[in-house]
Design an enzyme around this catalytic site. Structure first.
Site, short mmCIF file in Angstrom:
data_model
loop_
_atom_site.label_atom_id
_atom_site.label_comp_id
_atom_site.label_asym_id
_atom_site.label_seq_id
_atom_site.Cartn_x
_atom_site.Cartn_y
_atom_site.Cartn_z
CB CYS A 96 0.63 15.86 -35.20
SG CYS A 96 2.43 15.90 -35.09
CD GLU B 246 2.80 12.22 -34.34
OE1 GLU B 246 2.10 12.03 -33.33
OE2 GLU B 246 3.90 12.81 -34.30
#
Length: 346
Positions: free
Chosen positions: A298, A256
């Site tokens: 993330c 990500e």
């Protein structure tokens, strides 16, 4: 949250210098003031991508907003010769992604006559922007482009044969144009809803999941690349990323974060959707490449850059969208930034 509602769609036509981009920007502002979440999605984004790579590769990056009209003419013709359907199909995918990310109004500000029928089929209201010939040529010459595109190029021919739904006269100053665009916006809002023309939210989410699955399938390496991620920007562009495992575990980088870096490097600041998939290890019996939610780190960094981002998660009915903030209800807020985070709305 996979319900897909077709957005208001507007395509602006006009010869170079007529004022399509200026009109599109004013229309975006006006519709936003009327409560719409507006995305500007361009048919020629693939051409702009190649143009940017070309000039970056030879070490002569274009200034913001600067174009090489001759190169774009060539690329437009070549794209259409190689695959006549590609530009419109790619455009449909991107405006669909933008709608999935929350846009309820989509403006195409670089429509070409060759695409008028296809854009009408996709449910776009056709608006022609006009200006007196001498005014248009003067504006075009003053844009500072590397080279000027040809007014008689095949991609520009046929503008007079288009029967628009509405027309904007851009012969006067900016204030007059703003008033005419405001009047147009009221008429557009009053139009009956157009059909979706391109699949529902579930189908669009499934397409994004497949992209992530294909990415990790092609690049999986045990103990190096196990996760692939996809981030969708507000204008429908898609960015992929691979997980980078390090010998020192804490130095590893999530997929990500890689996709986020690629999006920011491409100038995308309005980020709307994130998803990640995990490839099984050879020792695992279950061989399915499955959706996984972003990890805690993330979630922190993604919300630093986009407070309204949504994540794709598994549900009984298939992939579903949830607000990323719901997966991190107590996000850390520090003092590193003296001003609001860089996340921007449309």
């Amino acid at each position: 949250m996979t319900e897909f509602r077709a957005p208001l769609r507007v395509a602006l036509f006009g010869l170079p210098g007529a004022g399509k981009s200026t009109s599109g920007g004013l229309l975006r502002q006006t519709l936003a003031e009327m409560g719409r979440d507006v995305a500007i999605v361009k048919t020629a984004t693939p051409l702009y991508d190649v143009q940017e790579f070309f000039y970056s590769r030879i070490g002569l990056p274009l200034a913001t907003g600067q174009q090489d009209g001759a190169l774009l003419n060539f690329l437009g013709s070549h794209f259409r010769a190689v695959d006549p359907e590609f530009l419109l199909a790619d455009f449909a995918q991107r405006w669909g992604n933008a709608a999935l990310g929350g846009a309820n109004a989509v403006i195409c500000d670089d429509a070409r006559p060759a695409d008028s029928a296809g854009l009408a089929w996709q449910g776009f209201t056709i608006v022609r922007v006009t200006a007196p010939e001498d005014v248009r040529r003067r504006r075009k010459a003053g844009r500072g482009d590397r080279t000027a595109g040809a007014d008689d190029h095949p991609t520009e021919l046929g503008i007079d044969t288009i029967v628009p739904d509405f027309e904007i006269d851009n012969s006067a100053g900016l204030d007059e144009l703003r008033a005419r665009v405001a009047d147009l916006a009221k008429k557009l809002i009053a139009l009956p809803p157009q059909p979706a023309s391109g699949g529902d939210g579930g189908a669009r989410l499934a397409s994004l999941v497949r992209l992530a699955q294909d990415t990790i399938s092609a690049r999986y390496a045990e103990n190096r690349h196990q996760i692939a991620a996809v981030i969708v920007a507000g204008d429908g562009r898609v960015f992929t990323g691979l997980h980078l495992e390090a010998m020192v575990g804490r130095a590893s980088i999530c997929a990500e974060a890689v996709a986020l870096g690629k999006a920011r490097a491409a100038g995308a600041s309005d980020l709307r959707i994130v998803l990640a998939v995990r490839h099984p290890k050879p020792s695992e019996e279950r061989r399915e490449i499955r959706l996984v939610p972003p990890c805690g780190l993330c979630r922190e960094i993604l919300l630093d850059y986009s407070r309204d981002m949504m994540a794709v998660v598994r549900s009984d009915g298939g992939p579903a969208l949830v607000a990323l903030s719901e997966l991190l209800p107590h996000k850390y807020v520090g003092t590193k930034w003296a001003v609001a985070p860089v996340a921007e709305g449309r």
